[in-house]
Design a protein around this motif. Structure first.
Motif, PDB file in Angstrom:
ATOM      1  N   VAL A  82       0.550  -1.027  -0.394  1.00  0.00           N
ATOM      2  CA  VAL A  82      -0.395  -0.416  -0.072  1.00  0.00           C
ATOM      3  C   VAL A  82       0.600   1.457   0.035  1.00  0.00           C
ATOM      4  O   VAL A  82       1.449   1.223   0.546  1.00  0.00           O
ATOM      5  CB  VAL A  82      -0.591  -0.304   0.930  1.00  0.00           C
ATOM      6  CG1 VAL A  82      -1.747   1.350   1.772  1.00  0.00           C
ATOM      7  CG2 VAL A  82      -1.701  -1.214   0.624  1.00  0.00           C
ATOM      8  N   LYS A  83       0.518   2.487  -0.755  1.00  0.00           N
ATOM      9  CA  LYS A  83       1.457   3.592  -0.969  1.00  0.00           C
ATOM     10  C   LYS A  83       0.355   4.538  -1.068  1.00  0.00           C
ATOM     11  O   LYS A  83      -0.494   4.763  -1.667  1.00  0.00           O
ATOM     12  CB  LYS A  83       2.069   3.161  -2.462  1.00  0.00           C
ATOM     13  CG  LYS A  83       3.026   4.968  -2.505  1.00  0.00           C
ATOM     14  CD  LYS A  83       3.517   4.870  -3.520  1.00  0.00           C
ATOM     15  CE  LYS A  83       4.622   6.367  -3.678  1.00  0.00           C
ATOM     16  NZ  LYS A  83       4.834   6.097  -5.027  1.00  0.00           N
ATOM     17  N   ALA A  84       0.682   5.607  -0.145  1.00  0.00           N
ATOM     18  CA  ALA A  84      -0.618   6.664   0.300  1.00  0.00           C
ATOM     19  C   ALA A  84       0.283   8.081   0.913  1.00  0.00           C
ATOM     20  O   ALA A  84       1.638   8.383   0.976  1.00  0.00           O
ATOM     21  CB  ALA A  84      -1.126   6.316   1.417  1.00  0.00           C
TER      22      ALA A  84
ATOM     23  N   GLN B  27      -5.539   1.885   4.074  1.00  0.00           N
ATOM     24  CA  GLN B  27      -6.396   1.093   2.866  1.00  0.00           C
ATOM     25  C   GLN B  27      -5.267  -0.271   3.579  1.00  0.00           C
ATOM     26  O   GLN B  27      -5.730  -1.839   2.340  1.00  0.00           O
ATOM     27  CB  GLN B  27      -5.473   1.816   1.680  1.00  0.00           C
ATOM     28  CG  GLN B  27      -6.548   3.022   1.726  1.00  0.00           C
ATOM     29  CD  GLN B  27      -7.253   2.627   1.138  1.00  0.00           C
ATOM     30  OE1 GLN B  27      -7.542   1.783   0.231  1.00  0.00           O
ATOM     31  NE2 GLN B  27      -8.478   3.391   1.432  1.00  0.00           N
ATOM     32  N   LEU B  28      -4.337  -0.297   4.290  1.00  0.00           N
ATOM     33  CA  LEU B  28      -4.075  -1.533   4.641  1.00  0.00           C
ATOM     34  C   LEU B  28      -4.695  -1.759   5.496  1.00  0.00           C
ATOM     35  O   LEU B  28      -5.144  -3.530   5.064  1.00  0.00           O
ATOM     36  CB  LEU B  28      -2.946  -1.015   5.473  1.00  0.00           C
ATOM     37  CG  LEU B  28      -1.955  -2.540   6.081  1.00  0.00           C
ATOM     38  CD1 LEU B  28      -1.219  -2.913   4.787  1.00  0.00           C
ATOM     39  CD2 LEU B  28      -0.808  -1.470   6.996  1.00  0.00           C
TER      40      LEU B  28
ATOM     41  N   ARG C 245      -7.952  -2.054   4.966  1.00  0.00           N
ATOM     42  CA  ARG C 245      -8.729  -2.362   3.755  1.00  0.00           C
ATOM     43  C   ARG C 245      -8.391  -4.006   3.451  1.00  0.00           C
ATOM     44  O   ARG C 245      -9.564  -5.001   3.342  1.00  0.00           O
ATOM     45  CB  ARG C 245      -9.370  -1.328   3.148  1.00  0.00           C
ATOM     46  CG  ARG C 245     -10.280  -1.938   2.171  1.00  0.00           C
ATOM     47  CD  ARG C 245     -11.061  -0.208   1.139  1.00  0.00           C
ATOM     48  NE  ARG C 245     -11.491  -0.719   0.818  1.00  0.00           N
ATOM     49  CZ  ARG C 245     -11.266  -0.863  -0.989  1.00  0.00           C
ATOM     50  NH1 ARG C 245     -10.469  -0.729  -0.944  1.00  0.00           N
ATOM     51  NH2 ARG C 245     -12.148  -1.122  -1.844  1.00  0.00           N
ATOM     52  N   LEU C 246      -7.097  -3.450   2.983  1.00  0.00           N
ATOM     53  CA  LEU C 246      -6.991  -4.880   2.261  1.00  0.00           C
ATOM     54  C   LEU C 246      -6.643  -6.141   3.032  1.00  0.00           C
ATOM     55  O   LEU C 246      -7.090  -6.866   2.130  1.00  0.00           O
ATOM     56  CB  LEU C 246      -5.301  -4.368   1.788  1.00  0.00           C
ATOM     57  CG  LEU C 246      -4.538  -5.532   1.181  1.00  0.00           C
ATOM     58  CD1 LEU C 246      -4.111  -4.506  -0.240  1.00  0.00           C
ATOM     59  CD2 LEU C 246      -3.342  -6.254   1.332  1.00  0.00           C
TER      60      LEU C 246
ATOM     61  N   ARG D 218       3.326  -2.654   3.699  1.00  0.00           N
ATOM     62  CA  ARG D 218       3.103  -3.958   3.934  1.00  0.00           C
ATOM     63  C   ARG D 218       2.203  -4.901   3.983  1.00  0.00           C
ATOM     64  O   ARG D 218       2.427  -5.385   5.404  1.00  0.00           O
ATOM     65  CB  ARG D 218       4.526  -4.691   2.736  1.00  0.00           C
ATOM     66  CG  ARG D 218       5.112  -3.825   1.454  1.00  0.00           C
ATOM     67  CD  ARG D 218       6.218  -4.562   1.597  1.00  0.00           C
ATOM     68  NE  ARG D 218       7.487  -3.902   0.718  1.00  0.00           N
ATOM     69  CZ  ARG D 218       7.951  -2.560   0.462  1.00  0.00           C
ATOM     70  NH1 ARG D 218       7.867  -2.030   1.787  1.00  0.00           N
ATOM     71  NH2 ARG D 218       8.461  -1.800  -0.503  1.00  0.00           N
TER      72      ARG D 218
ATOM     73  N   CYS E 275      -2.662   5.529   4.513  1.00  0.00           N
ATOM     74  CA  CYS E 275      -1.749   4.526   4.216  1.00  0.00           C
ATOM     75  C   CYS E 275      -2.207   2.865   5.456  1.00  0.00           C
ATOM     76  O   CYS E 275      -2.453   2.081   4.859  1.00  0.00           O
ATOM     77  CB  CYS E 275       0.013   4.642   4.092  1.00  0.00           C
ATOM     78  SG  CYS E 275       0.301   3.270   4.283  1.00  0.00           S
TER      79      CYS E 275
ATOM     80  N   VAL F   7       4.224   4.240   2.647  1.00  0.00           N
ATOM     81  CA  VAL F   7       4.331   2.801   3.008  1.00  0.00           C
ATOM     82  C   VAL F   7       4.265   2.230   3.750  1.00  0.00           C
ATOM     83  O   VAL F   7       4.543   1.547   4.740  1.00  0.00           O
ATOM     84  CB  VAL F   7       5.167   1.938   0.890  1.00  0.00           C
ATOM     85  CG1 VAL F   7       5.401   3.154   0.276  1.00  0.00           C
ATOM     86  CG2 VAL F   7       6.610   2.195   2.264  1.00  0.00           C
TER      87      VAL F   7
END
Length: 66
Positions: free
Chosen positions: A8-10, A19-20, A22-23, A46, A16, A44
């Motif tokens: 994830v990059k924000a 979204q991490l 959420r992923l 991972r 970030c 970022v």
């Protein structure tokens, strides 16, 4: 089969992290690197599939191939 790593990059730490989260929820993944801005101007993080996340002893858990 190669290991799968999601990145994830924000522009902000909060974006970030959101979204991490959420992923990980959508793909049954586990965080391996919390959001960091140490490598440049963006944040970022991972994650890896839960079946490949490191175990307590540092080894990889069972791998499911398809």
């Amino acid at each position: 089969m190669d290991d799968v790593v999601f990145m994830v990059k924000a522009k902000s730490r909060a974006a970030c992290q959101a979204q991490l989260d959420r992923l990980c929820a959508l793909l049954d993944a586990e965080v391996v690197t919390l959001p960091t801005d140490a490598i440049g101007r963006d944040w970022v993080a991972r994650a890896v599939p839960a079946t490949k996340a490191p175990t307590a002893d540092g080894s990889r858990g069972p791998v499911v191939s398809g």
